[in-house]
Design an enzyme around this catalytic site. Structure first.
Site, mmCIF file in Angstrom:
data_model
loop_
_atom_site.group_PDB
_atom_site.id
_atom_site.type_symbol
_atom_site.label_atom_id
_atom_site.label_comp_id
_atom_site.label_asym_id
_atom_site.label_seq_id
_atom_site.Cartn_x
_atom_site.Cartn_y
_atom_site.Cartn_z
ATOM 1 N N LYS A 185 0.833 -1.200 0.000
ATOM 2 C CA LYS A 185 0.000 0.000 0.000
ATOM 3 C C LYS A 185 0.870 1.254 0.000
ATOM 4 C CE LYS A 185 -1.851 -1.710 3.649
ATOM 5 N NZ LYS A 185 -2.643 -1.991 4.867
ATOM 6 N N THR B 143 -7.664 9.032 9.112
ATOM 7 C CA THR B 143 -7.331 7.774 8.434
ATOM 8 C C THR B 143 -7.203 6.599 9.411
ATOM 9 O OG1 THR B 143 -4.967 8.312 8.575
ATOM 10 C CG2 THR B 143 -6.141 8.969 6.559
ATOM 11 N N GLY C 192 -7.648 3.345 10.961
ATOM 12 C CA GLY C 192 -8.271 2.088 10.562
ATOM 13 C C GLY C 192 -8.357 1.837 9.070
ATOM 14 N N THR C 193 -7.638 2.617 8.266
ATOM 15 C CA THR C 193 -7.730 2.412 6.808
ATOM 16 C C THR C 193 -7.203 1.034 6.401
ATOM 17 O OG1 THR C 193 -5.626 3.614 6.620
ATOM 18 C CG2 THR C 193 -7.637 4.837 6.118
ATOM 19 N N GLY C 194 -6.089 0.608 7.008
ATOM 20 C CA GLY C 194 -5.528 -0.697 6.656
ATOM 21 C C GLY C 194 -6.461 -1.841 7.028
ATOM 22 N N CYS C 195 -7.028 -1.767 8.231
ATOM 23 C CA CYS C 195 -7.990 -2.787 8.669
ATOM 24 C C CYS C 195 -9.183 -2.833 7.728
ATOM 25 C CB CYS C 195 -8.485 -2.481 10.082
ATOM 26 S SG CYS C 195 -7.196 -2.354 11.332
#
Length: 265
Positions: free
Chosen positions: A173, A204, A206-209
């Site tokens: 990412k 942002t 929690g964007t990865g989760c």
């Protein structure tokens, strides 16, 4: 109804971890289940405290899920100790789990370290080979590949190292450090860029989760990996574009941006 399991830590502020995963899976129309690896006291400003579950209790959670409502896909997020990783690897093997997305959560958006060095080695040796997809951000990819990433060419080199070393597909990412929303998919000695919309939003958390859970949801529905990634990126863009603004720090996304009300009289 398709089903998905998230194995991750709880976020008391609701923006990341188990809570973000369940919200994301639910709005994608899959039945969400969870096995909690740790309780965290955290909010939009950082992580204040982490309390791990015992390996025995994590094992029992996984047994309870797999022996009753078997998951069509699995997302693995924050796992901060080698003992817990060992339990997860053992159960995934025993129950022949499929469609496994591993989001190697090492550092929170706030900068708080969420995993120890021994656990990182266990992640590499025990879990990565079982994964359908790894979804590291730039700092995580640097740790896992042993390379500094400053350019797009660096991303390609790091993704190649990870994919070939661990024998799995990698979605590296780019938004975390390269100031762009373009992600790199690498698998089987080939790569593809997923071009995303750069949305100016400082919230942002929690964007990865959220992205990894959306990918997991689409895999549970039978989508192929590349299509699942593309659809998940579109969903994440919508959640950022909704411009939810909660908390004093890096706030959460609006996971329900694509739902409308309609229950009022």
């Amino acid at each position: 109804m398709k089903t998905a399991l998230t194995i991750a830590g709880s976020d008391s502020s609701g923006g990341a971890g188990i809570q973000a995963d369940i919200k994301t899976m639910t709005v994608h129309g899959v039945y969400a289940m969870s096995a909690i690896t740790a309780l965290t006291a955290q909010n939009t400003m950082g992580v204040q405290k982490v309390m791990e579950v015992t390996p025995e209790f994590l094992s029992q959670q996984l047994e309870s899920v797999f022996t009753d409502i078997y998951p069509d896909a699995i997302k693995i997020g924050m796992v901060s100790s080698s003992a817990l990783i060992e339990v997860i690897a053992e159960k995934l093997t025993f129950y022949d789990a499929k469609n496994i997305v591993v989001d190697p959560v090492m550092v929170a958006t706030s900068g708080s370290k969420l995993i120890n060095d021994k656990a990182i080695e266990y992640l590499k040796n025990k879990l990565f080979a079982k994964a359908t997809l790894l979804t590291p951000n730039i700092p995580e990819a640097e740790i896992l590949s042993g390379r500094t990433i400053k350019t797009s060419e660096d991303m390609i080199a790091a993704a190649r190292i990870m994919s070939e070393e661990y024998g799995t597909a990698v979605l590296c990412k780019g938004g975390h450090a390269l100031n762009e929303a373009n992600d790199l998919f690498y698998y089987n000695h080939q790569y593809k860029w997923f071009i995303g919309e750069r949305i100016e939003n400082s919230n942002t958390h929690g964007t990865g989760c959220t992205l990894s859970s959306a990918i997991t949801s689409y895999l549970a529905q039978g989508k192929d990996l590349e299509n699942a990634i593309w659809l998940a990126k579109n969903y994440l863009s919508g959640a950022l574009r909704a411009m939810l603004n909660l908390g004093k720090g890096s706030g959460p996304l609006k996971h329900t941006w694509n739902l409308e009300g309609g229950y009022e009289e």
